[in-house]
Design a protein around this motif. Structure first.
Motif, PDB file in Angstrom:
ATOM      1  N   LEU A 140     -48.337   2.593 -40.356  1.00 42.66           N
ATOM      2  CA  LEU A 140     -49.018   3.885 -40.456  1.00 42.66           C
ATOM      3  C   LEU A 140     -50.473   3.706 -40.038  1.00 42.66           C
ATOM      4  O   LEU A 140     -51.273   3.117 -40.752  1.00 42.66           O
ATOM      5  CB  LEU A 140     -48.933   4.423 -41.889  1.00 42.66           C
ATOM      6  CG  LEU A 140     -47.522   4.451 -42.500  1.00 42.66           C
ATOM      7  CD1 LEU A 140     -47.565   5.035 -43.895  1.00 42.66           C
ATOM      8  CD2 LEU A 140     -46.586   5.261 -41.622  1.00 42.66           C
ATOM      9  N   GLN A 141     -50.812   4.191 -38.871  1.00 44.06           N
ATOM     10  CA  GLN A 141     -52.134   3.930 -38.307  1.00 44.06           C
ATOM     11  C   GLN A 141     -53.239   4.761 -38.953  1.00 44.06           C
ATOM     12  O   GLN A 141     -54.401   4.470 -38.777  1.00 44.06           O
ATOM     13  CB  GLN A 141     -52.115   4.200 -36.803  1.00 44.06           C
ATOM     14  CG  GLN A 141     -51.317   3.162 -36.029  1.00 44.06           C
ATOM     15  CD  GLN A 141     -51.426   3.371 -34.536  1.00 44.06           C
ATOM     16  OE1 GLN A 141     -51.088   4.437 -34.034  1.00 44.06           O
ATOM     17  NE2 GLN A 141     -51.900   2.343 -33.829  1.00 44.06           N
ATOM     18  N   ASN A 142     -52.860   5.769 -39.695  1.00 47.81           N
ATOM     19  CA  ASN A 142     -53.891   6.615 -40.316  1.00 47.81           C
ATOM     20  C   ASN A 142     -54.330   6.088 -41.680  1.00 47.81           C
ATOM     21  O   ASN A 142     -55.005   6.759 -42.424  1.00 47.81           O
ATOM     22  CB  ASN A 142     -53.386   8.053 -40.465  1.00 47.81           C
ATOM     23  CG  ASN A 142     -52.107   8.120 -41.297  1.00 47.81           C
ATOM     24  OD1 ASN A 142     -51.481   7.093 -41.561  1.00 47.81           O
ATOM     25  ND2 ASN A 142     -51.733   9.324 -41.694  1.00 47.81           N
ATOM     26  N   GLU A 143     -53.910   4.849 -42.016  1.00 46.91           N
ATOM     27  CA  GLU A 143     -54.295   4.280 -43.305  1.00 46.91           C
ATOM     28  C   GLU A 143     -55.011   2.940 -43.090  1.00 46.91           C
ATOM     29  O   GLU A 143     -54.675   1.918 -43.668  1.00 46.91           O
ATOM     30  CB  GLU A 143     -53.042   4.073 -44.182  1.00 46.91           C
ATOM     31  CG  GLU A 143     -52.309   5.345 -44.558  1.00 46.91           C
ATOM     32  CD  GLU A 143     -53.046   6.114 -45.628  1.00 46.91           C
ATOM     33  OE1 GLU A 143     -53.942   5.525 -46.270  1.00 46.91           O
ATOM     34  OE2 GLU A 143     -52.741   7.302 -45.802  1.00 46.91           O
ATOM     35  N   ASN A 144     -56.004   2.958 -42.198  1.00 46.04           N
ATOM     36  CA  ASN A 144     -56.782   1.753 -41.866  1.00 46.04           C
ATOM     37  C   ASN A 144     -55.899   0.618 -41.355  1.00 46.04           C
ATOM     38  O   ASN A 144     -56.242  -0.553 -41.463  1.00 46.04           O
ATOM     39  CB  ASN A 144     -57.584   1.274 -43.084  1.00 46.04           C
ATOM     40  CG  ASN A 144     -58.634   2.276 -43.505  1.00 46.04           C
ATOM     41  OD1 ASN A 144     -59.234   2.936 -42.661  1.00 46.04           O
ATOM     42  ND2 ASN A 144     -58.837   2.404 -44.805  1.00 46.04           N
ATOM     43  N   ASP A 145     -54.758   0.974 -40.803  1.00 49.09           N
ATOM     44  CA  ASP A 145     -53.870   0.022 -40.146  1.00 49.09           C
ATOM     45  C   ASP A 145     -53.337  -1.054 -41.089  1.00 49.09           C
ATOM     46  O   ASP A 145     -52.962  -2.136 -40.668  1.00 49.09           O
ATOM     47  CB  ASP A 145     -54.584  -0.645 -38.981  1.00 49.09           C
ATOM     48  CG  ASP A 145     -53.612  -1.012 -37.862  1.00 49.09           C
ATOM     49  OD1 ASP A 145     -53.990  -1.853 -37.042  1.00 49.09           O
ATOM     50  OD2 ASP A 145     -52.490  -0.488 -37.847  1.00 49.09           O
ATOM     51  N   ARG A 146     -53.324  -0.820 -42.408  1.00 54.36           N
ATOM     52  CA  ARG A 146     -52.850  -1.828 -43.352  1.00 54.36           C
ATOM     53  C   ARG A 146     -51.671  -1.326 -44.183  1.00 54.36           C
ATOM     54  O   ARG A 146     -51.166  -2.057 -45.018  1.00 54.36           O
ATOM     55  CB  ARG A 146     -53.973  -2.239 -44.312  1.00 54.36           C
ATOM     56  CG  ARG A 146     -55.224  -2.780 -43.670  1.00 54.36           C
ATOM     57  CD  ARG A 146     -54.988  -4.024 -42.858  1.00 54.36           C
ATOM     58  NE  ARG A 146     -54.426  -5.119 -43.641  1.00 54.36           N
ATOM     59  CZ  ARG A 146     -54.082  -6.291 -43.124  1.00 54.36           C
ATOM     60  NH1 ARG A 146     -54.224  -6.512 -41.828  1.00 54.36           N
ATOM     61  NH2 ARG A 146     -53.593  -7.244 -43.899  1.00 54.36           N
ATOM     62  N   LYS A 147     -51.236  -0.119 -43.966  1.00 53.81           N
ATOM     63  CA  LYS A 147     -50.122   0.425 -44.730  1.00 53.81           C
ATOM     64  C   LYS A 147     -48.899   0.498 -43.825  1.00 53.81           C
ATOM     65  O   LYS A 147     -48.998   0.900 -42.666  1.00 53.81           O
ATOM     66  CB  LYS A 147     -50.473   1.824 -45.238  1.00 53.81           C
ATOM     67  CG  LYS A 147     -49.509   2.378 -46.277  1.00 53.81           C
ATOM     68  CD  LYS A 147     -50.057   3.675 -46.863  1.00 53.81           C
ATOM     69  CE  LYS A 147     -49.176   4.179 -47.986  1.00 53.81           C
ATOM     70  NZ  LYS A 147     -49.706   5.409 -48.596  1.00 53.81           N
ATOM     71  N   TYR A 148     -47.750   0.103 -44.338  1.00 54.13           N
ATOM     72  CA  TYR A 148     -46.545   0.095 -43.522  1.00 54.13           C
ATOM     73  C   TYR A 148     -45.323   0.378 -44.389  1.00 54.13           C
ATOM     74  O   TYR A 148     -45.376   0.301 -45.626  1.00 54.13           O
ATOM     75  CB  TYR A 148     -46.390  -1.238 -42.780  1.00 54.13           C
ATOM     76  CG  TYR A 148     -46.212  -2.447 -43.676  1.00 54.13           C
ATOM     77  CD1 TYR A 148     -44.941  -2.877 -44.044  1.00 54.13           C
ATOM     78  CD2 TYR A 148     -47.314  -3.156 -44.149  1.00 54.13           C
ATOM     79  CE1 TYR A 148     -44.767  -3.985 -44.864  1.00 54.13           C
ATOM     80  CE2 TYR A 148     -47.149  -4.257 -44.964  1.00 54.13           C
ATOM     81  CZ  TYR A 148     -45.878  -4.669 -45.320  1.00 54.13           C
ATOM     82  OH  TYR A 148     -45.720  -5.748 -46.135  1.00 54.13           O
ATOM     83  N   VAL A 149     -44.199   0.654 -43.689  1.00 50.91           N
ATOM     84  CA  VAL A 149     -42.926   0.950 -44.364  1.00 50.91           C
ATOM     85  C   VAL A 149     -41.867   0.009 -43.807  1.00 50.91           C
ATOM     86  O   VAL A 149     -41.746  -0.159 -42.589  1.00 50.91           O
ATOM     87  CB  VAL A 149     -42.491   2.421 -44.131  1.00 50.91           C
ATOM     88  CG1 VAL A 149     -41.206   2.715 -44.903  1.00 50.91           C
ATOM     89  CG2 VAL A 149     -43.599   3.378 -44.544  1.00 50.91           C
ATOM     90  N   ILE A 150     -41.116  -0.618 -44.701  1.00 54.61           N
ATOM     91  CA  ILE A 150     -39.988  -1.462 -44.301  1.00 54.61           C
ATOM     92  C   ILE A 150     -38.716  -0.626 -44.374  1.00 54.61           C
ATOM     93  O   ILE A 150     -38.363  -0.111 -45.431  1.00 54.61           O
ATOM     94  CB  ILE A 150     -39.863  -2.703 -45.207  1.00 54.61           C
ATOM     95  CG1 ILE A 150     -41.117  -3.568 -45.106  1.00 54.61           C
ATOM     96  CG2 ILE A 150     -38.623  -3.516 -44.834  1.00 54.61           C
ATOM     97  CD1 ILE A 150     -41.124  -4.754 -46.048  1.00 54.61           C
TER      98      ILE A 150
END
Length: 443
Positions: free
Chosen positions: A93-103
């Motif tokens: 998720l690029q709108n969260e400072n590039d540190r949030k993701y989903v597996i």
């Protein structure tokens, strides 16, 4: 601080099957990461889009939407790398400072065999399904055979450089929990060790690498694995290993299988008795030949002694050298039959065995009686259950043959006592190898 996307590029960017795909989910920019060789990308994207469309109709926010389609993580680079290696899809998720993701659990490429008939264990009457290389498929097959709410499964990811899935299965009401705790403690304290084969798993369990007997009983039959669970044993599955590993392995396992119970009780006892006789013949026959020919010919009837002496007329070697020479040649033929392609293996080894057997007799290198003894020994060795059990039996017969060449009949008895003593000294987490059946409260 590097962004998560930059770390992924540095780690996997040199792999041609690694993809970085930019997409928009509900007008939010995302980046999809994974391996094309493990993920069926078109089908996975189609499935995710359908899920988003159906969920978005319920007025969920974008953040809630991500929780519905997968497991949301933040700043956990190690887990993201591990998820990609295991064949999962990572949505950044690029709108969260590039540190949030989903597996996300994707639709995988079809890389596994279908459920087939067993190749190493023949079944005459019983279920014909067998385990394959996929650990989840194996667990699903076993659940089909053991429909019970007491089945417990503990899953682990083992190794640092090469991750392997390892699962431990047991019946909560049947298994001894002290034994289960010992096994789980050994696994959890060695999760960083590499796991590629049964030897690595034995080291993880703390077993000696120099045991002639395998402490794991192996089976590719779900029916057998289900029976072991009911008996209180623990089943272990390792990803990409197409059989179940049973702990603890016991001596009686090489004579009894659950498929025997598909026959009437008298026939079941006869079949198991034949296996015991075959095991004893494998151990005793080579040594008995050496003892009667070289050390104790006086125990034979005079007619039989003369017949044996006539068959050995012109043989230049002592009985022990003659026996070991032919045993080694026979071992080479058996090993070649395993390595050769199935189309030519049986024919070549059968013709080779006949030609070699006839040639060595005609050349007066061995006696006719020895060929008969070797044929009977080989057939008897194949009656025990499990290929790994027949391997250890093939090793022990050499010990008895050598002792028989020195002490005769007494050497055979001493060899059997020595082997029984060795078996009696083997324990697996406190369970003796010579137990006929493991009781829940005896550990």
């Amino acid at each position: 601080m590097k962004s998560l996307l930059q770390e992924m590029k540095e780690t996997f960017g040199k792999n041609d099957d690694f993809f970085i795909l930019k997409e928009h989910f509900v007008n939010a920019p995302v980046v999809l990461l994974g391996f094309r060789s493990l993920i069926d990308l078109p089908k996975t994207l189609n499935s995710i889009q359908k899920s988003i469309e159906s969920i978005f109709l319920t007025d969920k926010t974008f953040d809630q939407l991500m929780h519905w389609i997968g497991e949301v993580k933040v700043n956990d680079t190690k887990e993201a790398l591990s998820a990609i290696i295991e064949g999962k899809l990572v949505i950044l998720l690029q709108n969260e400072n590039d540190r949030k993701y989903v597996i996300v659990e994707p639709i995988s490429q079809i890389l596994n065999r279908s459920i087939e008939s067993p190749t190493n264990e023949n079944v005459l009457q019983g279920p014909l399904s067998s385990f394959n290389e996929d650990i989840n498929t194996n667990i699903g097959i076993l659940r089909k055979h053991t429909i019970s709410d007491s089945l417990q499964i503990r899953a682990y990811s083992v190794g640092t450089n090469r991750k392997k899935k390892l699962s431990v299965l047991y019946f909560e009401n049947n298994a001894n929990m002290n034994l289960v705790k010992k096994i789980i403690n050994h696994i959890e304290s060695n999760l960083e060790k590499e796991l590629n084969n049964v030897q690595d798993l034995s080291k993880m369990m703390g077993f000696s690498s120099w045991l002639a007997v395998n402490k794991f009983n192996t089976t590719e039959l779900p029916q057998e694995a289900s029976k072991f669970l009911v008996m209180g044993r623990i089943i272990m599955f390792v990803d990409r290993i197409p059989f179940a590993l049973v702990l603890p392995g016991l001596f009686w396992d090489m004579f009894a299988i659950d498929n025997d119970r598909n026959y009437p009780v008298p026939l079941m006892f006869v079949i198991r008795s034949l296996r015991i006789i075959g095991y004893l013949m494998t151990l005793i026959l080579p040594g008995l030949y050496v003892a009667l020919v070289a050390v104790n010919p006086e125990v034979l009837r005079i007619e039989l002694a003369l017949s044996i002496a006539q068959s050995r007329d012109g043989v230049p070697y002592p009985a022990l050298v003659e026996m070991i020479l032919m045993l080694v040649i026979l071992e080479l033929i058996m090993e070649a039959s395993v390595r050769l392609p199935k189309s030519i293996g049986p024919t070549l080894t059968m013709v080779g065995g006949i030609i070699i057997g006839q040639a060595v007799v005609d050349a007066k290198l061995v006696s006719n009686l020895l060929i008969i003894v070797l044929a009977a020994t080989t057939i008897a060795n194949s009656t025990v259950v499990g290929f790994q059990n027949s391997l250890s039996t093939r090793l022990f017969k050499y010990i008895i043959a050598i002792l028989a060449s020195i002490f005769g009949i007494l050497g055979i008895m001493g060899g059997l006592v020595l082997i029984c003593t060795y078996f009696a000294g083997i324990t697996t987490f406190g369970v003796p190898y010579l137990y006929f059946n493991m009781k829940k409260d005896e550990i």
